[in-house]
Design a protein around this motif. Sequence first.
Motif, PDB file in Angstrom:
ATOM      1  N   GLU A 140     -30.353  55.408 -39.833  1.00 58.07           N
ATOM      2  CA  GLU A 140     -31.505  54.489 -40.240  1.00 58.07           C
ATOM      3  C   GLU A 140     -30.812  53.377 -41.121  1.00 58.07           C
ATOM      4  OE1 GLU A 140     -34.283  56.980 -42.029  1.00 58.07           O
ATOM      5  OE2 GLU A 140     -35.278  57.656 -40.227  1.00 58.07           O
ATOM      6  N   THR A 141     -29.924  53.558 -42.002  1.00 65.19           N
ATOM      7  CA  THR A 141     -29.283  52.982 -43.140  1.00 65.19           C
ATOM      8  C   THR A 141     -27.955  52.245 -42.670  1.00 65.19           C
ATOM      9  OG1 THR A 141     -28.055  54.749 -43.967  1.00 65.19           O
ATOM     10  CG2 THR A 141     -30.164  54.456 -44.822  1.00 65.19           C
ATOM     11  N   ASP A 142     -27.242  52.646 -41.796  1.00 67.96           N
ATOM     12  CA  ASP A 142     -25.962  52.152 -41.621  1.00 67.96           C
ATOM     13  C   ASP A 142     -26.048  51.450 -40.271  1.00 67.96           C
ATOM     14  OD1 ASP A 142     -23.171  51.484 -41.375  1.00 67.96           O
ATOM     15  OD2 ASP A 142     -22.606  53.417 -41.886  1.00 67.96           O
ATOM     16  N   ALA A 143     -25.572  50.147 -39.997  1.00 67.82           N
ATOM     17  CA  ALA A 143     -25.876  49.339 -38.745  1.00 67.82           C
ATOM     18  C   ALA A 143     -24.713  49.642 -38.005  1.00 67.82           C
ATOM     19  CB  ALA A 143     -25.975  47.822 -38.949  1.00 67.82           C
ATOM     20  N   MET A 144     -23.366  49.697 -38.503  1.00 71.08           N
ATOM     21  CA  MET A 144     -22.088  49.853 -37.503  1.00 71.08           C
ATOM     22  C   MET A 144     -22.284  51.596 -37.093  1.00 71.08           C
ATOM     23  SD  MET A 144     -20.458  47.247 -37.439  1.00 71.08           S
ATOM     24  CE  MET A 144     -18.812  48.197 -36.897  1.00 71.08           C
ATOM     25  N   PHE A 145     -22.710  52.445 -37.785  1.00 69.76           N
ATOM     26  CA  PHE A 145     -22.763  53.777 -37.273  1.00 69.76           C
ATOM     27  C   PHE A 145     -23.856  53.833 -36.286  1.00 69.76           C
ATOM     28  CE2 PHE A 145     -24.681  57.744 -37.255  1.00 69.76           C
ATOM     29  CZ  PHE A 145     -23.460  58.660 -37.218  1.00 69.76           C
ATOM     30  N   ARG A 146     -24.885  53.119 -36.385  1.00 67.96           N
ATOM     31  CA  ARG A 146     -26.042  52.928 -35.279  1.00 67.96           C
ATOM     32  C   ARG A 146     -25.397  52.338 -33.971  1.00 67.96           C
ATOM     33  NH1 ARG A 146     -29.258  49.173 -37.092  1.00 67.96           N
ATOM     34  NH2 ARG A 146     -30.127  50.823 -38.731  1.00 67.96           N
ATOM     35  N   HIS A 149     -22.766  54.941 -32.491  1.00 68.97           N
ATOM     36  CA  HIS A 149     -23.618  56.050 -31.874  1.00 68.97           C
ATOM     37  C   HIS A 149     -24.468  55.473 -30.405  1.00 68.97           C
ATOM     38  CE1 HIS A 149     -26.873  58.952 -31.539  1.00 68.97           C
ATOM     39  NE2 HIS A 149     -25.951  59.884 -31.980  1.00 68.97           N
ATOM     40  N   GLY A 150     -24.638  54.286 -30.502  1.00 72.15           N
ATOM     41  CA  GLY A 150     -25.312  53.810 -29.235  1.00 72.15           C
ATOM     42  C   GLY A 150     -24.303  53.684 -28.002  1.00 72.15           C
ATOM     43  N   GLU A 151     -23.123  53.313 -28.240  1.00 72.92           N
ATOM     44  CA  GLU A 151     -22.063  53.152 -27.436  1.00 72.92           C
ATOM     45  C   GLU A 151     -21.814  54.516 -26.773  1.00 72.92           C
ATOM     46  OE1 GLU A 151     -20.546  50.811 -25.620  1.00 72.92           O
ATOM     47  OE2 GLU A 151     -21.596  49.105 -27.018  1.00 72.92           O
ATOM     48  N   ALA A 152     -21.719  55.443 -27.638  1.00 72.76           N
ATOM     49  CA  ALA A 152     -21.387  56.941 -27.170  1.00 72.76           C
ATOM     50  C   ALA A 152     -22.627  57.576 -26.357  1.00 72.76           C
ATOM     51  CB  ALA A 152     -21.109  57.639 -28.389  1.00 72.76           C
ATOM     52  N   ASP A 153     -23.798  57.047 -26.727  1.00 72.21           N
ATOM     53  CA  ASP A 153     -24.736  57.408 -25.845  1.00 72.21           C
ATOM     54  C   ASP A 153     -24.789  56.993 -24.627  1.00 72.21           C
ATOM     55  OD1 ASP A 153     -25.661  59.109 -27.780  1.00 72.21           O
ATOM     56  OD2 ASP A 153     -27.146  57.660 -28.448  1.00 72.21           O
ATOM     57  N   ARG A 154     -24.421  55.897 -24.549  1.00 65.60           N
ATOM     58  CA  ARG A 154     -24.234  55.110 -23.057  1.00 65.60           C
ATOM     59  C   ARG A 154     -23.163  55.503 -22.327  1.00 65.60           C
ATOM     60  NH1 ARG A 154     -26.250  50.528 -25.970  1.00 65.60           N
ATOM     61  NH2 ARG A 154     -24.055  50.006 -26.753  1.00 65.60           N
ATOM     62  N   SER A 155     -22.049  55.890 -22.762  1.00 69.44           N
ATOM     63  CA  SER A 155     -20.885  56.559 -22.036  1.00 69.44           C
ATOM     64  C   SER A 155     -21.450  58.078 -21.626  1.00 69.44           C
ATOM     65  CB  SER A 155     -19.803  56.713 -22.855  1.00 69.44           C
ATOM     66  OG  SER A 155     -19.831  57.454 -24.081  1.00 69.44           O
ATOM     67  N   THR A 156     -22.057  58.583 -22.508  1.00 67.65           N
ATOM     68  CA  THR A 156     -22.543  59.895 -21.939  1.00 67.65           C
ATOM     69  C   THR A 156     -23.604  59.796 -20.583  1.00 67.65           C
ATOM     70  OG1 THR A 156     -22.245  60.592 -24.138  1.00 67.65           O
ATOM     71  CG2 THR A 156     -23.674  62.231 -22.694  1.00 67.65           C
ATOM     72  N   LEU A 157     -24.471  58.589 -20.568  1.00 66.85           N
ATOM     73  CA  LEU A 157     -25.244  58.593 -19.738  1.00 66.85           C
ATOM     74  C   LEU A 157     -24.661  58.377 -18.354  1.00 66.85           C
ATOM     75  CD1 LEU A 157     -28.232  58.034 -18.602  1.00 66.85           C
ATOM     76  CD2 LEU A 157     -28.091  55.630 -19.343  1.00 66.85           C
ATOM     77  N   LYS A 158     -23.501  57.548 -18.499  1.00 69.64           N
ATOM     78  CA  LYS A 158     -22.925  57.196 -17.152  1.00 69.64           C
ATOM     79  C   LYS A 158     -22.084  58.191 -16.662  1.00 69.64           C
ATOM     80  CE  LYS A 158     -21.124  52.346 -18.504  1.00 69.64           C
ATOM     81  NZ  LYS A 158     -20.334  51.393 -18.666  1.00 69.64           N
TER      82      LYS A 158
END
Length: 391
Positions: A140-146, A149-158
Amino acid sequence: MRKGVNKYYPPDFNPEKHGSLNRYHNSHPLRERARKLSQGILIIRFEMPYNIWCDGCKNHIGMGVRYNAEKKKVGNYYTTPIYRFRMKCHLCVNYIEMQTDPANCDYVIVSGAQRKEERWDMADNEQVLTTEHEKKQKLETDAMFRLEHGEADRSTLKKALPTLSHIQEAQSAWKDDFALNSMLRRRFREKKKAIQEEEERDQALQAKASLTIPLVPETEDDRRLAALLKFHTLDSYEDKQKLKRTEIISRSWFPSAPGSGPSSKVGSVLKKLAQGRRPTPAGSPITVGDLGIVRRRSRDVPESPQHAAETPKSGEAQVPQGTAQDRPTSPGDCPQEPAKTPKTSAQEGSCQDKPLSSPGSSQEAAEPPDRPHPCAVSSSLVADYSDSESE
């Protein structure tokens, strides 16, 4: 009345005063389960979430065993309440206390028991992991961490996309309920028909073999073992027929068993006569006794005292009366004399002891003195069958 849900309202019931039948009867809808409701305790039916070991009796309590537990609120995890459950072991007097763990979506044992460890790592098991509280705050507070985290979620989805598509295809195959029902019913009919045919074969086999025991289904090992065994008789029907024909062909036409008829009796008599005869030497003459003929005296001519007196004694010698050429060789060659002619003792005893010469012999030797003339009127020749069986 267990609950105030019936349709009967008493005459003194006043909706403005009582409001409901429960207030009219001064009771709670949960009845005995709400007896400690004033203390914030509600009695519920609790089911054991996992396997545990009781500390009081050291017995195992399996997952799914149900208890009447006292439920009360002991705190909050953010806005999610934390409830504690207290229950009594059904095998002893020990009390077990457990409470919820919303952070890990699990139950925690407070006292009275120990958990049987059968847990595994959710990451290794590819299960959905819950997001920790610190991680949520950082997202909620760190944009870079967000962004990371989004890139890691997309790789897991692939990586999980092929598995998800396979699951979707499998689910789409079972989407048509009518086709699935038709296929299931068709398989059921085929299986039922096969079972009926097998039962008919078993019943036919039981009736043929007179069996009353149920027959188990045959296996591949049974078929293999049955193929190795061969059951057959020692002689077939054709072999028995050939053997019978051979015996009939080799059998004699005439009966060989003794005593089967009159012909067998005649054959046995002749056989005994042949065995009873003694073979004569080649050089010795054939006598009347060898031929089985016995000379008997005639009953017509009585023996006179003069004839008995003229009979020579055994010690006296007699002079031969002639040669072999002058005497007849058979009883038929002897001349018949009148019965009144007196006979000498030499003539009377000659036919009893004189041997018969063979037709081709020329015996010139004189007879012994004790052999008289063979021809006598008062004697006759009779065949002797005393050795044969009397019929």
